[in-house]
Motif scaffolding. Structure first.
Motif, PDB file in Angstrom:
ATOM      1  N   LEU A 149       0.830  -1.198   0.000  1.00 51.76           N
ATOM      2  CA  LEU A 149       0.000   0.000   0.000  1.00 51.76           C
ATOM      3  C   LEU A 149       0.865   1.249   0.000  1.00 51.76           C
ATOM      4  CD1 LEU A 149      -2.851   1.164   0.109  1.00 51.76           C
ATOM      5  CD2 LEU A 149      -2.689   1.100   2.594  1.00 51.76           C
ATOM      6  N   ARG A 150       1.990   1.183   0.705  1.00 51.71           N
ATOM      7  CA  ARG A 150       2.899   2.327   0.741  1.00 51.71           C
ATOM      8  C   ARG A 150       3.501   2.596  -0.644  1.00 51.71           C
ATOM      9  NH1 ARG A 150       4.838   4.755   5.223  1.00 51.71           N
ATOM     10  NH2 ARG A 150       6.638   6.072   4.932  1.00 51.71           N
ATOM     11  N   ASP A 151       3.855   1.520  -1.358  1.00 50.48           N
ATOM     12  CA  ASP A 151       4.386   1.680  -2.711  1.00 50.48           C
ATOM     13  C   ASP A 151       3.355   2.315  -3.627  1.00 50.48           C
ATOM     14  OD1 ASP A 151       6.782   0.541  -1.956  1.00 50.48           O
ATOM     15  OD2 ASP A 151       6.184  -1.488  -2.574  1.00 50.48           O
ATOM     16  N   ARG A 152       2.107   1.892  -3.497  1.00 48.19           N
ATOM     17  CA  ARG A 152       1.049   2.438  -4.328  1.00 48.19           C
ATOM     18  C   ARG A 152       0.836   3.915  -4.032  1.00 48.19           C
ATOM     19  NH1 ARG A 152      -4.254  -0.735  -4.031  1.00 48.19           N
ATOM     20  NH2 ARG A 152      -3.003  -2.210  -5.184  1.00 48.19           N
ATOM     21  N   SER A 153       0.859   4.294  -2.752  1.00 46.03           N
ATOM     22  CA  SER A 153       0.659   5.710  -2.418  1.00 46.03           C
ATOM     23  C   SER A 153       1.828   6.558  -2.922  1.00 46.03           C
ATOM     24  CB  SER A 153       0.482   5.896  -0.910  1.00 46.03           C
ATOM     25  OG  SER A 153       1.670   5.608  -0.214  1.00 46.03           O
ATOM     26  N   HIS A 154       3.039   6.008  -2.892  1.00 49.29           N
ATOM     27  CA  HIS A 154       4.192   6.744  -3.422  1.00 49.29           C
ATOM     28  C   HIS A 154       4.070   6.906  -4.946  1.00 49.29           C
ATOM     29  CE1 HIS A 154       6.507   7.361   0.153  1.00 49.29           C
ATOM     30  NE2 HIS A 154       6.436   6.080   0.481  1.00 49.29           N
ATOM     31  N   ARG A 155       3.596   5.860  -5.618  1.00 49.41           N
ATOM     32  CA  ARG A 155       3.399   5.953  -7.061  1.00 49.41           C
ATOM     33  C   ARG A 155       2.337   6.979  -7.409  1.00 49.41           C
ATOM     34  NH1 ARG A 155       2.208   0.294  -9.342  1.00 49.41           N
ATOM     35  NH2 ARG A 155       1.677  -0.011  -7.193  1.00 49.41           N
ATOM     36  N   ILE A 156       1.263   7.011  -6.619  1.00 51.14           N
ATOM     37  CA  ILE A 156       0.197   7.991  -6.854  1.00 51.14           C
ATOM     38  C   ILE A 156       0.725   9.395  -6.615  1.00 51.14           C
ATOM     39  CG2 ILE A 156      -2.017   8.837  -6.001  1.00 51.14           C
ATOM     40  CD1 ILE A 156      -2.764   5.882  -5.496  1.00 51.14           C
ATOM     41  N   ARG A 157       1.453   9.579  -5.520  1.00 49.44           N
ATOM     42  CA  ARG A 157       2.027  10.897  -5.240  1.00 49.44           C
ATOM     43  C   ARG A 157       3.006  11.330  -6.327  1.00 49.44           C
ATOM     44  NH1 ARG A 157       3.316  11.010   1.210  1.00 49.44           N
ATOM     45  NH2 ARG A 157       1.142  10.922   1.871  1.00 49.44           N
ATOM     46  N   PHE A 158       3.835  10.395  -6.768  1.00 50.64           N
ATOM     47  CA  PHE A 158       4.804  10.709  -7.812  1.00 50.64           C
ATOM     48  C   PHE A 158       4.090  11.051  -9.120  1.00 50.64           C
ATOM     49  CE2 PHE A 158       7.822   9.380 -11.173  1.00 50.64           C
ATOM     50  CZ  PHE A 158       8.796  10.329 -10.916  1.00 50.64           C
ATOM     51  N   GLY A 159       3.024  10.318  -9.414  1.00 45.99           N
ATOM     52  CA  GLY A 159       2.248  10.607 -10.613  1.00 45.99           C
ATOM     53  C   GLY A 159       1.592  11.973 -10.544  1.00 45.99           C
ATOM     54  N   LEU A 160       1.063  12.330  -9.373  1.00 43.15           N
ATOM     55  CA  LEU A 160       0.461  13.651  -9.203  1.00 43.15           C
ATOM     56  C   LEU A 160       1.508  14.750  -9.347  1.00 43.15           C
ATOM     57  CD1 LEU A 160      -2.028  13.138  -6.246  1.00 43.15           C
ATOM     58  CD2 LEU A 160      -2.583  13.744  -8.594  1.00 43.15           C
ATOM     59  N   LEU A 161       2.677  14.523  -8.790  1.00 43.91           N
ATOM     60  CA  LEU A 161       3.737  15.525  -8.909  1.00 43.91           C
ATOM     61  C   LEU A 161       4.223  15.656 -10.348  1.00 43.91           C
ATOM     62  CD1 LEU A 161       5.765  14.840  -5.653  1.00 43.91           C
ATOM     63  CD2 LEU A 161       4.347  16.825  -6.173  1.00 43.91           C
ATOM     64  N   ARG A 162       4.308  14.539 -11.076  1.00 41.54           N
ATOM     65  CA  ARG A 162       4.694  14.605 -12.491  1.00 41.54           C
ATOM     66  C   ARG A 162       3.644  15.345 -13.305  1.00 41.54           C
ATOM     67  NH1 ARG A 162       6.139   8.852 -14.631  1.00 41.54           N
ATOM     68  NH2 ARG A 162       4.235   9.426 -15.671  1.00 41.54           N
ATOM     69  N   TRP A 163       2.369  15.053 -13.024  1.00 39.21           N
ATOM     70  CA  TRP A 163       1.296  15.745 -13.728  1.00 39.21           C
ATOM     71  C   TRP A 163       1.338  17.236 -13.414  1.00 39.21           C
ATOM     72  CZ3 TRP A 163      -2.919  18.393 -11.641  1.00 39.21           C
ATOM     73  CH2 TRP A 163      -3.838  18.840 -12.571  1.00 39.21           C
ATOM     74  N   TYR A 164       1.576  17.560 -12.169  1.00 41.67           N
ATOM     75  CA  TYR A 164       1.638  18.957 -11.758  1.00 41.67           C
ATOM     76  C   TYR A 164       2.784  19.674 -12.470  1.00 41.67           C
ATOM     77  CZ  TYR A 164       1.806  22.998  -8.659  1.00 41.67           C
ATOM     78  OH  TYR A 164       1.807  24.266  -8.167  1.00 41.67           O
TER      79      TYR A 164
END
Length: 89
Positions: free
Chosen positions: A2-17
């Motif tokens: 779950l931690r890996d998934r949340s990091h991937r989501i955060r990283f994806g949001l930061l890349r999109w931003y």
């Protein structure tokens, strides 16, 4: 996991931003306006537009979305840059 998934989501949001550059302010304004839009939709009577029996379902979905999106938007403010990668400097 779950931690890996949340990091991937955060990283994806930061890349999109970072990719949104010129449109950031518009995207941010839209995201911040969604709860207010849902609050305004709470007073709209959808029973005439929807098939019989769907009015209560639509109202409950809107109510749940208002609550969940408020929480999600507040948590998005806490998203910071990812921690630096471990390695030699």
């Amino acid at each position: 996991m779950l931690r890996d998934r949340s990091h991937r989501i955060r990283f994806g949001l930061l890349r999109w931003y970072a990719a949104a550059r010129g449109y950031r302010i518009y995207a941010l304004a839209l995201i911040l306006a969604v709860p207010d839009i849902l609050d305004a939709l709470a007073g709209v009577d959808f029973t005439v537009l929807l098939p019989p029996g769907w009015g209560a379902k639509a109202a409950s979905i809107l109510a749940i979305l208002r609550v969940v999106l408020g929480i999600v938007i507040r948590r998005m403010a806490m998203i910071g840059p990812p921690p630096p990668a471990a390695g030699s400097r």
